[in-house]
Design a protein around this motif. Structure first.
Motif, PDB file in Angstrom:
ATOM      1  N   ALA A 137      -7.182   2.307  -1.603  1.00 22.08           N
ATOM      2  CA  ALA A 137      -5.754   1.700  -2.007  1.00 22.08           C
ATOM      3  C   ALA A 137      -5.744   0.529  -1.021  1.00 22.08           C
ATOM      4  CB  ALA A 137      -4.760   2.647  -1.891  1.00 22.08           C
ATOM      5  N   LEU A 138      -6.023   0.668   0.126  1.00 21.13           N
ATOM      6  CA  LEU A 138      -6.064  -0.454   1.068  1.00 21.13           C
ATOM      7  C   LEU A 138      -6.672  -1.599   0.738  1.00 21.13           C
ATOM      8  CD1 LEU A 138      -4.601  -1.029   3.781  1.00 21.13           C
ATOM      9  CD2 LEU A 138      -6.722  -0.283   4.982  1.00 21.13           C
ATOM     10  N   ALA A 139      -8.022  -1.276   0.477  1.00 22.32           N
ATOM     11  CA  ALA A 139      -8.767  -2.290  -0.314  1.00 22.32           C
ATOM     12  C   ALA A 139      -8.109  -3.056  -1.235  1.00 22.32           C
ATOM     13  CB  ALA A 139     -10.175  -1.765  -0.349  1.00 22.32           C
ATOM     14  N   ARG A 140      -7.657  -2.280  -2.316  1.00 28.91           N
ATOM     15  CA  ARG A 140      -6.922  -2.893  -3.417  1.00 28.91           C
ATOM     16  C   ARG A 140      -5.885  -3.834  -2.797  1.00 28.91           C
ATOM     17  NH1 ARG A 140      -4.344   1.562  -6.952  1.00 28.91           N
ATOM     18  NH2 ARG A 140      -2.850   1.600  -5.215  1.00 28.91           N
ATOM     19  N   LEU A 165       3.175  -1.711   4.018  1.00 29.88           N
ATOM     20  CA  LEU A 165       2.541  -0.533   4.191  1.00 29.88           C
ATOM     21  C   LEU A 165       3.236   0.749   4.315  1.00 29.88           C
ATOM     22  CD1 LEU A 165       0.333  -2.091   6.918  1.00 29.88           C
ATOM     23  CD2 LEU A 165      -0.812  -1.465   4.830  1.00 29.88           C
ATOM     24  N   ASP A 166       3.151   1.710   3.488  1.00 31.84           N
ATOM     25  CA  ASP A 166       3.998   2.620   3.461  1.00 31.84           C
ATOM     26  C   ASP A 166       3.091   3.977   3.799  1.00 31.84           C
ATOM     27  OD1 ASP A 166       5.905   4.741   3.089  1.00 31.84           O
ATOM     28  OD2 ASP A 166       6.534   4.218   0.959  1.00 31.84           O
ATOM     29  N   GLU A 167       3.220   4.287   5.117  1.00 29.07           N
ATOM     30  CA  GLU A 167       2.384   5.465   5.675  1.00 29.07           C
ATOM     31  C   GLU A 167       0.944   5.363   4.998  1.00 29.07           C
ATOM     32  OE1 GLU A 167       4.746   9.111   5.968  1.00 29.07           O
ATOM     33  OE2 GLU A 167       6.475   8.165   6.067  1.00 29.07           O
ATOM     34  N   VAL A 220       0.906  -1.177  -0.015  1.00 23.53           N
ATOM     35  CA  VAL A 220       0.171   0.049  -0.123  1.00 23.53           C
ATOM     36  C   VAL A 220       0.838   1.131   0.071  1.00 23.53           C
ATOM     37  CG1 VAL A 220      -1.833   1.320   1.041  1.00 23.53           C
ATOM     38  CG2 VAL A 220      -1.704  -1.350   1.432  1.00 23.53           C
ATOM     39  N   PHE A 221       0.939   1.945  -0.986  1.00 25.47           N
ATOM     40  CA  PHE A 221       1.898   2.831  -1.138  1.00 25.47           C
ATOM     41  C   PHE A 221       1.387   4.006  -0.443  1.00 25.47           C
ATOM     42  CE2 PHE A 221       2.955   0.359  -4.949  1.00 25.47           C
ATOM     43  CZ  PHE A 221       4.284   0.409  -5.020  1.00 25.47           C
ATOM     44  N   GLN A 222       2.534   5.065  -0.254  1.00 27.91           N
ATOM     45  CA  GLN A 222       2.234   6.449   0.421  1.00 27.91           C
ATOM     46  C   GLN A 222       1.090   7.143  -0.407  1.00 27.91           C
ATOM     47  OE1 GLN A 222       6.159   7.916   0.882  1.00 27.91           O
ATOM     48  NE2 GLN A 222       5.526   9.415   2.369  1.00 27.91           N
ATOM     49  N   ASP A 223       1.292   7.176  -1.627  1.00 27.44           N
ATOM     50  CA  ASP A 223       0.251   7.858  -2.365  1.00 27.44           C
ATOM     51  C   ASP A 223      -0.834   6.923  -3.030  1.00 27.44           C
ATOM     52  OD1 ASP A 223      -0.361  10.093  -3.913  1.00 27.44           O
ATOM     53  OD2 ASP A 223       0.782   9.825  -5.556  1.00 27.44           O
TER      54      ASP A 223
END
Ligand SMILES: Nc1ncnc2c1ncn2[C@@H]1O[C@H](COP(=O)(O)OP(=O)(O)O)[C@@H](O)[C@H]1O
Ligand SMILES: [Mg+2]
Lengths: 300, 262
Positions: free
Chosen positions: B155-158, B169-171, B93-96
């Motif tokens: 994005a988390l769900a993805r 997990l990136d922030e 899960v990227f920061q962006d």
């Protein structure tokens, strides 16, 4: 507003009625229909769209009326070059078969050339944008040949290709293909690398990256290329028809000019304007549908 | 709750080993060392937080773990095998949030399943994941119609829809408002407890690290080195006001060189 419409529109036939009967009657009928629609607008929502158009309709009526006045009525403009509007209507009615054939021929040529060019341009653009090797080989060719106007190939094309039809298709495809290639390429090349990272970490194959990431992300660029290509293809179409293909609206224009049949020329021009504008509108519709996810699209 | 794709429930978390990992970027011809001999052993199903000042190289480290880049020196292994390329068992899960603007929220979440050809058989997982992050009503929305926090949740769900063995997990909660953030922190923990994946969380928020992780790795300024390791074996849910929690927080701040402020 509605009252103003009703008051203004019927004034058109009064300028016209003394001239060609049919034209005046048509104008009168149109004005009457519009006036009725204006009244109907009070009751029915469907007609209220006309309100927005009314200033334009009014300006159009004014233009037609003054055109009528300076040509047929006052004879201010030299006649063979500036025929009155009813002459054009006459051409459209008398020569409709040849005009229809012209539209059909032009549309067929344009559609074939445009689709071939757009498809080839799209595939080439994706290839250059995606594969370094394709870029290495195609890019120099593109840079050297692309900027050359497609019409410069005209003499050669008519010489090489078996028929002037296939030669024209080649030219139109060339004119369409260049902007589509360049913009597809730049679209694919400017896809954010983060988009690829996401898909790669989720197990995407190369194929998925091209088809489901690179291409959709590049679509806004591709459409700019498609619009530019369409504009180019119109220009090449007319030139090719005038110089080579003995059919189509471009040829009709040339032919009418040769016979000093200026009314026919205006009729063909008008039809051509409708054709081009219609196709652009169609492309805009397609874009609005495919790119509905974008914010702030320009409306056509 | 997102049900697992595989049925071997107990052993779904994977191990992660970093051996003397160093990384350098080239910045206009100048070498820019970002990671300095990071060694780390993460056990199956562990929740580890990497804590460090921004710009120290946390995201870089996560990219290496994901397999998106290869380190200048050292080795990264998962399940004893070297990480050479991205793999859907390690989801980031990227920061962006970087949702695809041309896809609806639903098909953004479905991305991983679609890429692996699992979508026809696992469609239900997409709805489950959307429900989990509270975006059920926005399945058909486009990303430009979402707030920053909603995009981050999408994005988390993805990521979750893919049933990862290692969740990176990136922030991921950085853009959320504090209320949603607290709710999502609790949600992450219970998710991790239920599904047993190994979690590697990067954050610059000391409290977040201590609330979620069993082990907090404190990193130095760039180039990042491991400065200290703080264990937190408190049971979940943890409370910020708990005396032991406060004590741990003080300890972590001390490692970061900020003890004066506390
Ligand atoms: N692709 C890159 N090229 C050059 N320098 C980079 C690149 N990616 C990150 N950096 C640099 O590496 C350092 C660490 O970045 P990053 O890992 O993103 O830090 P953070 O700990 O905030 O996540 C930063 O100084 C950044 O400028
Ligand atoms: Mg970062």
């Amino acid at each position: 507003m509605v009252a103003a419409l009703a008051a203004f529109w019927p004034d058109r036939p009064e300028t016209d009625w003394a001239y060609t009967g049919g034209f005046a009657i048509a104008c009168g009928a149109l004005a009457l229909a519009l006036a009725l629609a204006a009244f109907a607008g009070v009751r029915f929502v469907a007609f209220q769209r006309l309100h927005r158009l009314s200033p334009w309709l009014f300006a159009l009526a004014l233009f037609l009326a003054s055109w009528e006045a300076v040509t047929a009525k006052l004879g201010l403009l030299p006649l063979p070059f500036f025929p009155p509007p009813q002459a054009i209507v006459e051409v459209a009615i008398d020569d409709w078969r040849r005009l229809a054939e012209g539209i059909f021929a032009s549309a067929r040529l344009l559609a074939t050339g445009y689709f071939l060019g757009a498809a080839a341009g799209f595939v080439t653009g994706v290839a250059i944008g995606w594969s370094r090797r394709a870029g290495y080989w195609i890019h120099p060719v593109l840079r050297f040949i692309g900027p050359l106007p497609a019409t410069a190939w005209l003499p050669l094309a008519f010489f090489i290709f078996p028929s002037s039809f296939s030669a024209s298709i080649f030219l139109i495809a060339l004119a369409t293909g260049f902007p589509v290639t360049v913009l597809t390429w730049s679209g694919v090349a400017s896809v954010k690398s983060a988009y690829y990272d996401i898909a790669r970490t989720l197990g995407a194959t190369q194929r998925f990256l091209v088809l489901k990431v690179a291409i959709p992300a590049a679509m806004p660029h591709v459409f700019v290329g498609l619009f530019m290509g369409l504009g180019n293809s119109f220009a090449v179409l007319v030139v090719a028809e005038m110089l080579g293909v003995k059919a189509g609206l471009g040829w009709y224009l040339q032919w009418a000019q040769g016979w000093a049949a200026y009314a026919n020329m205006y009729a063909a021009l008008l039809l051509m304007a409708f054709l081009c504008s219609g196709l652009i509108t169609l492309l805009f519709r397609l874009r609005d549908r495919l790119l509905s996810w974008q914010k702030g699209l320009v409306r056509w | 709750m997102v049900a697992p794709i595989a049925s071997d429930h107990a052993v779904r978390g994977s191990t992660l080993t970093l051996r003397e990992v160093s990384h350098r970027f080239d910045l206009e011809g100048q070498p820019l060392p970002v990671l300095d001999r990071i060694s780390l052993q993460v056990g199956r199903g562990e929740f580890v937080a990497l804590l460090g000042p921004s710009g120290c190289g946390k995201s870089t480290l996560l990219r290496l773990v994901a397999g998106l880049d290869t380190p200048t020196a050292g080795a990264l292994l998962t399940e004893g095998r070297e990480i050479e390329a991205p793999d859907p068992s390690r989801v980031v899960v990227f920061q962006d949030p970087t949702l695809y603007p041309w896809r609806t929220v639903w098909s953004n979440v479905a991305l991983g399943l679609e890429a692996r050809g699992l979508l026809p058989t696992h469609r239900g997982r997409v709805e489950d994941a959307l429900r989990l992050v509270g975006l059920t009503g926005f399945a058909n929305a486009y990303p430009h119609q979402l707030s920053g926090g909603m995009a981050q949740r999408a994005a988390l769900a993805r990521a979750l829809v893919n049933d990862p063995k290692l969740l990176i997990l990136d922030e991921p909660l950085g853009q959320l408002d504090s209320l949603t953030r607290i709710a999502m922190q609790a949600e992450l923990v219970s998710l991790w407890q239920r599904s047993n994946f190994t979690a590697l969380l990067v954050t610059h928020d000391v409290e977040e690290a201590l609330l979620l992780a069993g082990r907090v790795i404190v990193l130095s300024d760039r180039p990042a080195r491991i400065k200290a390791e703080v264990l937190n074996s408190q049971p979940y849910p943890r409370h910020r006001g708990d005396p032991h929690f406060v004590e741990l927080r003080r300890e972590v701040f001390a490692h970061l060189g900020l003890d004066e402020a506390w």
